[in-house]
Write a protein that holds these residues in place. Sequence first.
Motif, PDB file in Angstrom:
ATOM      1  N   ILE A 111      44.070  32.282  81.287  1.00 15.27           N
ATOM      2  CA  ILE A 111      43.307  31.071  80.989  1.00 15.27           C
ATOM      3  C   ILE A 111      42.913  31.086  79.518  1.00 15.27           C
ATOM      4  CG2 ILE A 111      41.181  29.773  81.451  1.00 15.27           C
ATOM      5  CD1 ILE A 111      41.222  31.082  84.285  1.00 15.27           C
ATOM      6  N   LEU A 112      43.213  30.010  78.805  1.00 12.55           N
ATOM      7  CA  LEU A 112      42.726  29.785  77.446  1.00 12.55           C
ATOM      8  C   LEU A 112      41.560  28.817  77.569  1.00 12.55           C
ATOM      9  CD1 LEU A 112      46.114  29.336  75.578  1.00 12.55           C
ATOM     10  CD2 LEU A 112      44.563  31.258  75.382  1.00 12.55           C
ATOM     11  N   LEU A 113      40.388  29.225  77.101  1.00  7.03           N
ATOM     12  CA  LEU A 113      39.153  28.512  77.422  1.00  7.03           C
ATOM     13  C   LEU A 113      38.331  28.187  76.185  1.00  7.03           C
ATOM     14  CD1 LEU A 113      37.053  27.675  79.652  1.00  7.03           C
ATOM     15  CD2 LEU A 113      36.272  30.059  79.597  1.00  7.03           C
ATOM     16  N   ASP A 114      38.065  26.895  76.004  1.00  4.36           N
ATOM     17  CA  ASP A 114      37.144  26.458  74.951  1.00  4.36           C
ATOM     18  C   ASP A 114      35.722  26.804  75.393  1.00  4.36           C
ATOM     19  OD1 ASP A 114      36.112  25.206  72.667  1.00  4.36           O
ATOM     20  OD2 ASP A 114      36.084  23.244  73.615  1.00  4.36           O
ATOM     21  N   ILE A 115      34.858  27.155  74.468  1.00  2.52           N
ATOM     22  CA  ILE A 115      33.472  27.489  74.810  1.00  2.52           C
ATOM     23  C   ILE A 115      32.591  26.251  74.823  1.00  2.52           C
ATOM     24  CG2 ILE A 115      31.397  28.702  74.051  1.00  2.52           C
ATOM     25  CD1 ILE A 115      33.181  30.951  73.067  1.00  2.52           C
ATOM     26  N   MET A 116      32.741  25.406  73.814  1.00  3.99           N
ATOM     27  CA  MET A 116      31.849  24.252  73.660  1.00  3.99           C
ATOM     28  C   MET A 116      32.399  23.034  74.395  1.00  3.99           C
ATOM     29  SD  MET A 116      29.488  25.620  71.907  1.00  3.99           S
ATOM     30  CE  MET A 116      28.489  24.277  71.370  1.00  3.99           C
ATOM     31  N   MET A 117      32.023  22.924  75.683  1.00  7.14           N
ATOM     32  CA  MET A 117      32.445  21.787  76.499  1.00  7.14           C
ATOM     33  C   MET A 117      31.259  21.325  77.340  1.00  7.14           C
ATOM     34  SD  MET A 117      36.134  22.938  78.080  1.00  7.14           S
ATOM     35  CE  MET A 117      35.438  24.316  78.967  1.00  7.14           C
ATOM     36  N   SER A 118      31.392  20.142  77.912  1.00  6.89           N
ATOM     37  CA  SER A 118      30.403  19.682  78.876  1.00  6.89           C
ATOM     38  C   SER A 118      31.155  18.966  79.993  1.00  6.89           C
ATOM     39  CB  SER A 118      29.383  18.752  78.213  1.00  6.89           C
ATOM     40  OG  SER A 118      30.009  17.564  77.799  1.00  6.89           O
ATOM     41  N   PRO A 119      30.655  18.859  81.162  1.00  7.61           N
ATOM     42  CA  PRO A 119      29.319  19.276  81.602  1.00  7.61           C
ATOM     43  C   PRO A 119      29.199  20.779  81.845  1.00  7.61           C
ATOM     44  CG  PRO A 119      30.521  18.380  83.468  1.00  7.61           C
ATOM     45  CD  PRO A 119      31.405  18.226  82.252  1.00  7.61           C
ATOM     46  N   LEU A 120      30.300  21.517  81.839  1.00  5.66           N
ATOM     47  CA  LEU A 120      30.286  22.953  82.075  1.00  5.66           C
ATOM     48  C   LEU A 120      30.809  23.650  80.829  1.00  5.66           C
ATOM     49  CD1 LEU A 120      29.815  24.846  84.615  1.00  5.66           C
ATOM     50  CD2 LEU A 120      32.279  24.788  84.912  1.00  5.66           C
TER      51      LEU A 120
ATOM     52  N   THR B   7      41.850  38.020  86.263  1.00  6.35           N
ATOM     53  CA  THR B   7      42.542  36.973  85.516  1.00  6.35           C
ATOM     54  C   THR B   7      42.132  37.050  84.049  1.00  6.35           C
ATOM     55  OG1 THR B   7      42.513  35.531  87.458  1.00  6.35           O
ATOM     56  CG2 THR B   7      42.934  34.487  85.317  1.00  6.35           C
ATOM     57  N   PRO B   8      43.077  37.275  83.141  1.00  8.11           N
ATOM     58  CA  PRO B   8      42.720  37.314  81.722  1.00  8.11           C
ATOM     59  C   PRO B   8      42.240  35.951  81.223  1.00  8.11           C
ATOM     60  CG  PRO B   8      44.925  38.216  82.091  1.00  8.11           C
ATOM     61  CD  PRO B   8      44.493  37.559  83.358  1.00  8.11           C
ATOM     62  N   VAL B   9      41.202  35.984  80.397  1.00  5.56           N
ATOM     63  CA  VAL B   9      40.652  34.775  79.800  1.00  5.56           C
ATOM     64  C   VAL B   9      40.555  35.008  78.296  1.00  5.56           C
ATOM     65  CG1 VAL B   9      38.659  33.227  79.653  1.00  5.56           C
ATOM     66  CG2 VAL B   9      39.311  34.205  81.865  1.00  5.56           C
ATOM     67  N   ILE B  10      41.094  34.069  77.528  1.00 11.16           N
ATOM     68  CA  ILE B  10      40.973  34.107  76.069  1.00 11.16           C
ATOM     69  C   ILE B  10      40.127  32.905  75.671  1.00 11.16           C
ATOM     70  CG2 ILE B  10      42.178  34.052  73.863  1.00 11.16           C
ATOM     71  CD1 ILE B  10      44.659  35.141  75.371  1.00 11.16           C
ATOM     72  N   LEU B  11      39.010  33.185  75.014  1.00 12.16           N
ATOM     73  CA  LEU B  11      38.100  32.134  74.572  1.00 12.16           C
ATOM     74  C   LEU B  11      38.523  31.600  73.217  1.00 12.16           C
ATOM     75  CD1 LEU B  11      34.747  33.925  75.456  1.00 12.16           C
ATOM     76  CD2 LEU B  11      35.836  32.099  76.750  1.00 12.16           C
ATOM     77  N   PHE B  12      38.454  30.271  73.063  1.00 13.75           N
ATOM     78  CA  PHE B  12      38.636  29.598  71.764  1.00 13.75           C
ATOM     79  C   PHE B  12      37.259  29.258  71.245  1.00 13.75           C
ATOM     80  CE2 PHE B  12      42.638  27.120  73.214  1.00 13.75           C
ATOM     81  CZ  PHE B  12      43.458  28.124  72.781  1.00 13.75           C
ATOM     82  N   THR B  13      36.986  29.580  70.026  1.00 15.99           N
ATOM     83  CA  THR B  13      35.677  29.198  69.499  1.00 15.99           C
ATOM     84  C   THR B  13      35.688  29.114  67.988  1.00 15.99           C
ATOM     85  OG1 THR B  13      33.320  29.726  69.494  1.00 15.99           O
ATOM     86  CG2 THR B  13      34.835  31.585  69.432  1.00 15.99           C
ATOM     87  N   ALA B  14      34.800  28.295  67.478  1.00 11.17           N
ATOM     88  CA  ALA B  14      34.544  28.249  66.040  1.00 11.17           C
ATOM     89  C   ALA B  14      33.253  28.995  65.726  1.00 11.17           C
ATOM     90  CB  ALA B  14      34.437  26.797  65.573  1.00 11.17           C
ATOM     91  N   SER B  15      32.556  29.455  66.760  1.00  8.14           N
ATOM     92  CA  SER B  15      31.268  30.120  66.591  1.00  8.14           C
ATOM     93  C   SER B  15      31.434  31.599  66.251  1.00  8.14           C
ATOM     94  CB  SER B  15      30.439  30.008  67.872  1.00  8.14           C
ATOM     95  OG  SER B  15      29.311  30.839  67.801  1.00  8.14           O
ATOM     96  N   PRO B  16      30.804  32.039  65.156  1.00  3.39           N
ATOM     97  CA  PRO B  16      30.881  33.460  64.814  1.00  3.39           C
ATOM     98  C   PRO B  16      30.027  34.331  65.752  1.00  3.39           C
ATOM     99  CG  PRO B  16      29.505  32.294  63.244  1.00  3.39           C
ATOM    100  CD  PRO B  16      30.085  31.268  64.157  1.00  3.39           C
ATOM    101  N   LEU B  17      29.148  33.737  66.522  1.00 10.20           N
ATOM    102  CA  LEU B  17      28.272  34.498  67.414  1.00 10.20           C
ATOM    103  C   LEU B  17      28.943  34.877  68.731  1.00 10.20           C
ATOM    104  CD1 LEU B  17      25.021  32.389  66.888  1.00 10.20           C
ATOM    105  CD2 LEU B  17      25.722  34.474  65.703  1.00 10.20           C
ATOM    106  N   ALA B  18      30.053  34.267  69.040  1.00  9.22           N
ATOM    107  CA  ALA B  18      30.722  34.510  70.323  1.00  9.22           C
ATOM    108  C   ALA B  18      31.195  35.956  70.458  1.00  9.22           C
ATOM    109  CB  ALA B  18      31.887  33.558  70.494  1.00  9.22           C
ATOM    110  N   GLN B  19      31.626  36.561  69.378  1.00 10.15           N
ATOM    111  CA  GLN B  19      32.129  37.941  69.425  1.00 10.15           C
ATOM    112  C   GLN B  19      31.057  38.896  69.944  1.00 10.15           C
ATOM    113  OE1 GLN B  19      35.472  38.678  68.530  1.00 10.15           O
ATOM    114  NE2 GLN B  19      34.998  40.576  69.582  1.00 10.15           N
ATOM    115  N   GLU B  20      29.809  38.690  69.514  1.00  7.34           N
ATOM    116  CA  GLU B  20      28.707  39.545  69.978  1.00  7.34           C
ATOM    117  C   GLU B  20      28.487  39.387  71.482  1.00  7.34           C
ATOM    118  OE1 GLU B  20      25.173  38.854  67.666  1.00  7.34           O
ATOM    119  OE2 GLU B  20      26.305  38.968  65.796  1.00  7.34           O
ATOM    120  N   LYS B  21      28.505  38.156  71.950  1.00  2.00           N
ATOM    121  CA  LYS B  21      28.292  37.906  73.378  1.00  2.00           C
ATOM    122  C   LYS B  21      29.423  38.512  74.204  1.00  2.00           C
ATOM    123  CE  LYS B  21      26.881  34.467  76.689  1.00  2.00           C
ATOM    124  NZ  LYS B  21      26.239  33.190  76.893  1.00  2.00           N
TER     125      LYS B  21
END
Length: 121
Positions: free
Chosen positions: A50-59, A77-91
């Motif tokens: 799964i390739l997954l954007d972080i910033m979405m709504s409603p979920l 199931t492998p999940v790869i997050l897409f993000t522009a946020s530099p804080l995501a790596q810490e989480k």
Amino acid sequence: MKHKIVVVEDDQPILDLMEILIKKMDYDPVLIPNGLDALTYVRSDPPSLILLDIMMSPLSGWEFLERLRNEYNMRETPVILFTASPLAQEKIAELHDPKLGILQKPVTFDELKTTVRKFLS
């Protein structure tokens, strides 16, 4: 049989681009514009990745990931997050999930290809 990759992204131009890039890597893309529909889909037809954007709504991507792992028990199931946020790596580091990766937007084709192949090998 080709690997099926679900792309969960609410930005249609990015979905369109991901479809082209995933086909170029010789995988089958499944494009879903929101997390709720994606959860329904992956539960009935689990993908290879799964390739997954972080910033979405409603979920948000984080909420999707929590439900995928905990409610649906899809921890392998492998999940790869897409993000522009530099804080995501810490989480991500705090989650200690070996099946979780990250790609910082904007993503190059080589970065995408390398990361996807790493999780599918």
